[in-house]
Design a protein around this motif. Sequence first.
Motif, PDB file in Angstrom:
ATOM      1  N   MET A  46     -36.262 -34.723  15.612  1.00 37.54           N
ATOM      2  CA  MET A  46     -35.358 -35.428  14.688  1.00 37.54           C
ATOM      3  C   MET A  46     -35.736 -36.903  14.575  1.00 37.54           C
ATOM      4  O   MET A  46     -35.772 -37.448  13.468  1.00 37.54           O
ATOM      5  N   LEU A  47     -36.014 -37.517  15.700  1.00 35.13           N
ATOM      6  CA  LEU A  47     -36.400 -38.931  15.671  1.00 35.13           C
ATOM      7  C   LEU A  47     -37.742 -39.111  14.973  1.00 35.13           C
ATOM      8  O   LEU A  47     -37.949 -40.087  14.247  1.00 35.13           O
ATOM      9  N   ASP A  48     -38.642 -38.156  15.148  1.00 27.36           N
ATOM     10  CA  ASP A  48     -39.928 -38.213  14.469  1.00 27.36           C
ATOM     11  C   ASP A  48     -39.748 -38.045  12.960  1.00 27.36           C
ATOM     12  O   ASP A  48     -40.375 -38.739  12.171  1.00 27.36           O
ATOM     13  N   ASP A  49     -38.878 -37.129  12.560  1.00 24.99           N
ATOM     14  CA  ASP A  49     -38.644 -36.859  11.136  1.00 24.99           C
ATOM     15  C   ASP A  49     -37.870 -37.967  10.429  1.00 24.99           C
ATOM     16  O   ASP A  49     -38.160 -38.298   9.283  1.00 24.99           O
ATOM     17  N   HIS A  50     -36.854 -38.504  11.114  1.00 25.04           N
ATOM     18  CA  HIS A  50     -35.904 -39.413  10.459  1.00 25.04           C
ATOM     19  C   HIS A  50     -36.049 -40.875  10.850  1.00 25.04           C
ATOM     20  O   HIS A  50     -35.420 -41.733  10.243  1.00 25.04           O
ATOM     21  N   GLY A  51     -36.814 -41.138  11.888  1.00 25.85           N
ATOM     22  CA  GLY A  51     -36.886 -42.511  12.372  1.00 25.85           C
ATOM     23  C   GLY A  51     -35.696 -42.818  13.267  1.00 25.85           C
ATOM     24  O   GLY A  51     -34.974 -41.915  13.692  1.00 25.85           O
TER      25      GLY A  51
END
Length: 147
Positions: A46-51
């Motif tokens: 999620m952090l990789d996808d959304h920042g």
Amino acid sequence: MPTPTPATDAHLTRLAGELVTAAGRLVREVRRSSPQVAPTLRVLAMLDDHGPLTVGRVAELDGTSQPTATAAVRGLVGQGWVQRTPHPDDARSTLLDLTPAGRTALADQRRRNAALVRDRLLAAGRHSPDDLARAVDLLRALTEGTA
């Protein structure tokens, strides 16, 4: 795509349902290969996808409660895979983001997942790299809303 007839619409609906079921089964099979990693991988992805995200947004995206997300994030911060930074617009909140070690951990797990799927494809011997490329294109289009 032309407007489907009732017969083709029913066929398309059945195939779409089978696609969702098969995709879910594949994800569960991959998760079973590393069950302790699945919740961690979801947050890192999620952090990789959304920042950078708040814990509340992580909970919302993951469909979990804020206390559950907080506990998962606490573990990831402890492992050095996620860092907290002050939220620029809300002094009461922090943003979560991947650290370089978190990016490496995510990439390593994605490689292991890919190897598992690759090995199954090779063992089956029925599908070409082109078949896989079409499947990836279709799933990407569906998840990005461009199908």
